[in-house]
Design a protein around this motif. Structure first.
Motif, PDB file in Angstrom:
ATOM      1  N   UNK A  32       0.843  -1.197   0.000  1.00  0.00           N
ATOM      2  CA  UNK A  32       0.000   0.000   0.000  1.00  0.00           C
ATOM      3  C   UNK A  32       0.879   1.248   0.000  1.00  0.00           C
ATOM      4  N   UNK A  33       1.896   1.241   0.837  1.00  0.00           N
ATOM      5  CA  UNK A  33       2.819   2.379   0.896  1.00  0.00           C
ATOM      6  C   UNK A  33       3.508   2.574  -0.459  1.00  0.00           C
TER       7      UNK A  33
ATOM      8  N   UNK B 288      -4.999  -0.978  -2.700  1.00  0.00           N
ATOM      9  CA  UNK B 288      -5.521   0.345  -2.361  1.00  0.00           C
ATOM     10  C   UNK B 288      -7.040   0.288  -2.210  1.00  0.00           C
ATOM     11  N   UNK B 289      -7.691  -0.401  -3.167  1.00  0.00           N
ATOM     12  CA  UNK B 289      -9.155  -0.471  -3.133  1.00  0.00           C
ATOM     13  C   UNK B 289      -9.632  -1.155  -1.862  1.00  0.00           C
ATOM     14  N   UNK B 290      -9.018  -2.275  -1.519  1.00  0.00           N
ATOM     15  CA  UNK B 290      -9.518  -3.009  -0.355  1.00  0.00           C
ATOM     16  C   UNK B 290      -9.163  -2.326   0.959  1.00  0.00           C
ATOM     17  N   UNK B 291      -8.213  -1.407   0.920  1.00  0.00           N
ATOM     18  CA  UNK B 291      -7.936  -0.683   2.156  1.00  0.00           C
ATOM     19  C   UNK B 291      -9.008   0.375   2.405  1.00  0.00           C
TER      20      UNK B 291
ATOM     21  N   UNK C  62       2.959  -1.164 -17.566  1.00  0.00           N
ATOM     22  CA  UNK C  62       2.754  -0.035 -16.654  1.00  0.00           C
ATOM     23  C   UNK C  62       2.811  -0.442 -15.190  1.00  0.00           C
ATOM     24  N   UNK C  63       2.299  -1.638 -14.875  1.00  0.00           N
ATOM     25  CA  UNK C  63       2.155  -2.005 -13.455  1.00  0.00           C
ATOM     26  C   UNK C  63       2.937  -3.253 -13.067  1.00  0.00           C
ATOM     27  N   UNK C  64       3.550  -3.936 -14.020  1.00  0.00           N
ATOM     28  CA  UNK C  64       4.227  -5.210 -13.769  1.00  0.00           C
ATOM     29  C   UNK C  64       3.282  -6.283 -13.235  1.00  0.00           C
ATOM     30  N   UNK C  65       1.985  -6.123 -13.509  1.00  0.00           N
ATOM     31  CA  UNK C  65       1.017  -7.157 -13.143  1.00  0.00           C
ATOM     32  C   UNK C  65       0.187  -7.479 -14.388  1.00  0.00           C
ATOM     33  N   UNK C  66      -0.425  -8.652 -14.422  1.00  0.00           N
ATOM     34  CA  UNK C  66      -1.169  -9.056 -15.617  1.00  0.00           C
ATOM     35  C   UNK C  66      -2.431  -8.233 -15.847  1.00  0.00           C
ATOM     36  N   UNK C  67      -2.997  -7.711 -14.764  1.00  0.00           N
ATOM     37  CA  UNK C  67      -4.150  -6.826 -14.921  1.00  0.00           C
ATOM     38  C   UNK C  67      -3.936  -5.607 -14.033  1.00  0.00           C
ATOM     39  N   UNK C  68      -4.533  -4.498 -14.435  1.00  0.00           N
ATOM     40  CA  UNK C  68      -4.424  -3.288 -13.626  1.00  0.00           C
ATOM     41  C   UNK C  68      -5.051  -3.520 -12.251  1.00  0.00           C
ATOM     42  N   UNK C  69      -6.089  -4.385 -12.210  1.00  0.00           N
ATOM     43  CA  UNK C  69      -6.765  -4.676 -10.946  1.00  0.00           C
ATOM     44  C   UNK C  69      -5.789  -5.224  -9.912  1.00  0.00           C
TER      45      UNK C  69
ATOM     46  N   UNK D 160     -14.592  -4.998   0.713  1.00  0.00           N
ATOM     47  CA  UNK D 160     -15.392  -5.645  -0.332  1.00  0.00           C
ATOM     48  C   UNK D 160     -14.968  -5.198  -1.734  1.00  0.00           C
ATOM     49  N   UNK D 161     -14.190  -4.105  -1.789  1.00  0.00           N
ATOM     50  CA  UNK D 161     -13.815  -3.530  -3.078  1.00  0.00           C
ATOM     51  C   UNK D 161     -12.586  -4.201  -3.669  1.00  0.00           C
ATOM     52  N   UNK D 162     -12.725  -5.420  -4.021  1.00  0.00           N
ATOM     53  CA  UNK D 162     -11.612  -6.025  -4.734  1.00  0.00           C
ATOM     54  C   UNK D 162     -11.929  -5.928  -6.209  1.00  0.00           C
ATOM     55  N   UNK D 163     -10.900  -5.603  -7.000  1.00  0.00           N
ATOM     56  CA  UNK D 163     -11.120  -5.483  -8.438  1.00  0.00           C
ATOM     57  C   UNK D 163     -10.809  -6.794  -9.136  1.00  0.00           C
ATOM     58  N   UNK D 164     -10.042  -7.658  -8.473  1.00  0.00           N
ATOM     59  CA  UNK D 164      -9.609  -8.884  -9.150  1.00  0.00           C
ATOM     60  C   UNK D 164     -10.437 -10.106  -8.768  1.00  0.00           C
ATOM     61  N   UNK D 165     -11.274  -9.984  -7.749  1.00  0.00           N
ATOM     62  CA  UNK D 165     -12.133 -11.117  -7.395  1.00  0.00           C
ATOM     63  C   UNK D 165     -13.441 -10.595  -6.817  1.00  0.00           C
ATOM     64  N   UNK D 166     -14.453 -11.468  -6.773  1.00  0.00           N
ATOM     65  CA  UNK D 166     -15.725 -11.058  -6.187  1.00  0.00           C
ATOM     66  C   UNK D 166     -15.713 -11.421  -4.723  1.00  0.00           C
ATOM     67  N   UNK D 167     -16.146 -10.502  -3.911  1.00  0.00           N
ATOM     68  CA  UNK D 167     -16.150 -10.763  -2.476  1.00  0.00           C
ATOM     69  C   UNK D 167     -17.560 -10.733  -1.931  1.00  0.00           C
TER      70      UNK D 167
END
Lengths: 369, 382
Positions: A50-51, B40-43, B27-34, B47-54
């Motif tokens: 996060x940081x 950040x979203x889940x912090x 851009x992110x070194x990950x397979x999806x932007x999620x 419930x706000x996960x972009x890569x899975x349903x919660x």
């Protein structure tokens, strides 16, 4: 008095019994920490991520929108620190499998990719295997001097070594590219031990990853800024430079301090676990500092603990270190540590010292290509 | 309830998808932007996960001894389900993510009207996940939920339907029954147009019948539904004469769910009782750990999925050596558990880590071949 090891002269192995007891105590320390891994460690690494994300987004934002030097400099620093944290505390450690037990596909050693030119698969081969198995074994650990520096009398001297301080500075400046090209094994190519054709798959992976990194920092984000293309490209370049210099410094402090020993290739034959531990211990050096320094170095400031327990989450090394010291003392083994500056000074001295032609060693300049 | 199912992913040929993946990697070194923004979203909201349903646990109901129902409120973008389907429920236990398969026990109607689903799970002896859920789960817990899968769904045009359930095998069947009832209560289906439905439900003792109250209520309320509760400790196991007596309607479609042994005998009996019926079954496995002291050499089957090879392996030799003996050359490095080069995907089966003495779960996970020995039959993605 020679503080540096000479393979044959000062290589004095403790008894098999001592090594067995050393392995036993270190194994039990590892088991103890391993059993305790859990939510605290998961929370730690997620907070670090996060940081890192916050710093990266803030950094790129500031670089993009700044019109005066101060916010621009802050943005560059922020992005540089984000890259440092991603490479050192997240990428390096995740790829060691330190967080595999979390079973989180985003934090898994087999799939993680990091924000540096080096392709993660190449890193897993050269670093996790070669360097961590053959630590400081001359001829086998290619991290020892990175094939451009001579750091021990066990390596032959060559007139080109005179300028090795310059190579060191150049390697530090372009560190991410040096690491990315490590697997090319240029020294073996030069000696014609391997062919360039055999390196084709590696070169392909290198080009793919390298291009992505260049695209991000020198095409995509600069283009977003339109007329301020050069400002953003320059900001990103300085951020990468900050990361390169810092990563190089931390890594050089890990194995090239005055107290770090080297070993002959023969030790690897039928090596016991105890001897492997012993070699990791003697080949590594720590440096002391505050919490921020440890995080920014990915806890490689606890290089000794990292080499003993490469798959234990690195933020645990601080609490393991007193016990490791005790075990070292009990077995009559040194524990190489000091302040950051005192350790770094010995690294610089070592680079300069071994650049000079040794008085006794044979001059091999005529025989090597 | 744990079911074994194989999932296959379609090769992604869509160039747009490939371009998106490339851009995200760049851009992110990950397979999806999620994957990059998720932390950040889940912090902000777990419930706000972009890569899975919660989903959030909104109620925990004790159904019977050792059986709980979790009432879940998934996020709105969860894709829903058909009665009788199952989901992978992911839960973080002491920092470690565990995934298990459970049948949904609620009616799809309830999801459509109120956005609520439920899973009902029985505590498995020594089961890490079910054990933890039974002891520790509270309302407010966040879990992840896969999209629903499975073919154990209600028939389209059957003249009569039969259900045979044992123990927690009732859960997907309950979802069917609740859907029929909900559809009648909402007026979508006429009471009179309902075909006869017979359920024969087996459990050890009277108190072990899950949903017994609801089931009895349905049986009293609706003529089309016939319920037979059979406590096997008193009335004995499933038998031919019993089925002949109870399945008087000779159902056209029969659904069987329960442990492996139960399903086997149920199906062989059904072939005699109603030879023309279509039989549906839901697999259900608990894979107990192979017992025996560590000194005893045991033989297990090892199946290598990618190379389609089956060999006998010993419990006293690491899997890396045995995979190599089988003629494969997996990537390997230090062969002492340090470098992680030989990590490989275990599809199923239990292995023991010789360094830690830990015995793994039976599910899919990554293992280090060089320090793993098999303790049951194993399937590796090699």
């Amino acid at each position: 008095m020679n503080a540096y090891t000479n393979l044959s002269a000062s290589y004095d192995t403790p008894s098999e019994k001592t090594l067995e007891s050393l392995a036993c105590e270190l194994d039990s320390l590892k088991a103890q920490v391993h059993a305790d891994l859990g939510e605290r460690d998961a929370r730690y690494i997620r907070n670090i991520i996060k940081l890192q994300r916050t710093l990266e987004i803030a950094g790129r934002g500031l670089i993009h929108f700044s019109f005066t030097p101060i916010p621009f400099a802050l943005g560059v620093m922020s992005l540089g620190v984000a890259k440092i944290i991603e490479n050192m505390e997240i990428g390096h450690n995740v790829m060691h499998g330190q967080y595999d037990w979390m079973n989180d596909p985003k934090l898994h050693s087999t799939t993680y990719e990091w924000d540096t030119a080096c392709d993660a698969d190449s890193w897993r081969r050269t670093h996790n295997y070669e360097h961590h198995t053959y630590t400081n074994v001359i001829g086998k650990d290619r991290d020892y001097g990175y094939a451009v520096l001579r750091l021990s009398d066990d390596e032959p001297w060559h007139p080109m070594r005179r300028f090795q301080f310059g190579y060191y500075v150049a390697l530090s400046v372009f560190f991410q590219w040096g690491v990315a090209l490590h697997e090319l094994e240029t020294e073996k190519l030069q000696r014609r031990e391997i062919t360039l054709a055999s390196k084709k798959p590696f070169l392909k992976a290198f080009a793919k990853k390298g291009f992505k990194q260049i695209f991000k920092d020198y095409v995509f984000f600069p283009l977003l800024a339109g007329p301020f293309f050069l400002k953003v490209a320059a900001g990103n370049m300085i951020a990468n430079l900050i990361r390169n210099l810092w990563a190089s410094t931390v890594i050089f402090c890990g194995h090239f301090t005055e107290g770090a020993k080297t070993f002959p290739a023969s030790v690897c034959e039928n090596e016991s676990k105890g001897h492997w531990y012993y070699r990791q211990l003697l080949g590594s050096g720590n440096f002391e500092g505050g919490r921020a320094l440890h995080i920014l170095s990915g806890h490689l400031s606890y290089q000794i603990e990292h080499h003993l327990f490469p798959d234990i989450p690195a933020h645990r090394y601080a609490e393991m270190s007193p016990r490791v010291r005790e075990i070292c003392e009990a077995h009559g083994l040194p524990y190489n540590t000091g302040s950051f500056w005192s350790q770094y000074k010995t690294v610089l001295k070592r680079i300069i010292r071994f650049a000079r032609k040794p008085a006794t060693a044979p001059d091999l300049s005529m025989t090597t290509a | 309830m744990a079911s074994i199912h194989s999932s296959s992913t379609q090769p992604k040929t869509d160039w747009l998808q490939a371009a998106g993946k490339w851009l995200s990697q760049a851009l992110f070194n990950t397979d999806t932007a999620a994957d990059y923004f998720d932390v950040l979203a889940e912090s902000v909201d777990p419930l706000w996960s972009l890569s899975e349903t919660r989903a959030k646990v909104i109620e925990v109901i004790q159904e019977a001894p050792g059986v709980v129902t979790l009432v879940l409120k998934p996020v709105a973008r969860w894709t829903g389900f058909e009665a009788g389907q199952f989901v992978q429920l992911g839960i973080e236990i002491n920092g470690s993510r565990m995934t298990r398969t459970f049948s949904l026990s609620s009616a799809p109607c309830l999801w459509k009207s109120q956005g609520i689903v439920s899973v009902t799970l029985k505590r498995i002896p020594e089961g890490k996940v079910t054990g933890w859920i039974h002891e520790n789960i509270r309302t407010g817990q966040i879990v992840s939920l896969s999209s629903a899968q499975g073919e154990f769904t209600p028939p389209v045009n059957a003249k009569s339907i039969g259900y045979l359930a044992a123990g927690s095998g009732i859960t997907p069947i309950m979802s069917h029954l609740r859907e029929y009832v909900a559809s009648i209560e909402s007026g979508a289906t006429e009471q009179t147009s309902m075909v006869p439905v017979t359920l024969v439900f087996y459990a050890n003792r009277e108190e072990d019948f899950i949903f017994s109250r609801d089931l009895s209520l349905f049986a009293r309320q609706y003529d089309w539904f016939t319920l037979h509760l059979i406590a096997t400790e008193e009335q004995g196991q499933i038998s031919l004469s019993q089925l002949q007596k109870l399945l008087i309607d000779t159902p056209e479609q029969v659904y069987v769910c329960g442990p492996g042994g139960f399903r086997e005998s149920a199906i062989s009996l059904l072939q005699k009782v109603c030879p023309n019926a279509t039989i549906h079954q839901e697999a259900f496995s608990l894979s107990p750990i192979a017992m025996g002291s560590s000194e005893d050499a045991q033989e297990h089957q090892m199946y290598l999925t990618k190379s389609n090879r089956q060999v006998v392996v010993s419990s006293q030799m690491n899997l890396l050596d045995q995979v190599e003996a089988a003629g494969l050359s997996p990537v390997s490095g230090c062969r002492m558990g340090i470098c992680y080069t030989c990590k490989c995907q275990k599809k199923s089966g239990r292995v023991k880590n010789v360094l830690t003495g830990e015995i793994s779960d039976a599910g899919e996970e990554t293992i280090q071949l060089c320090v793993s020995v098999p303790v049951s039959d194993v399937e590796l993605g090699l």
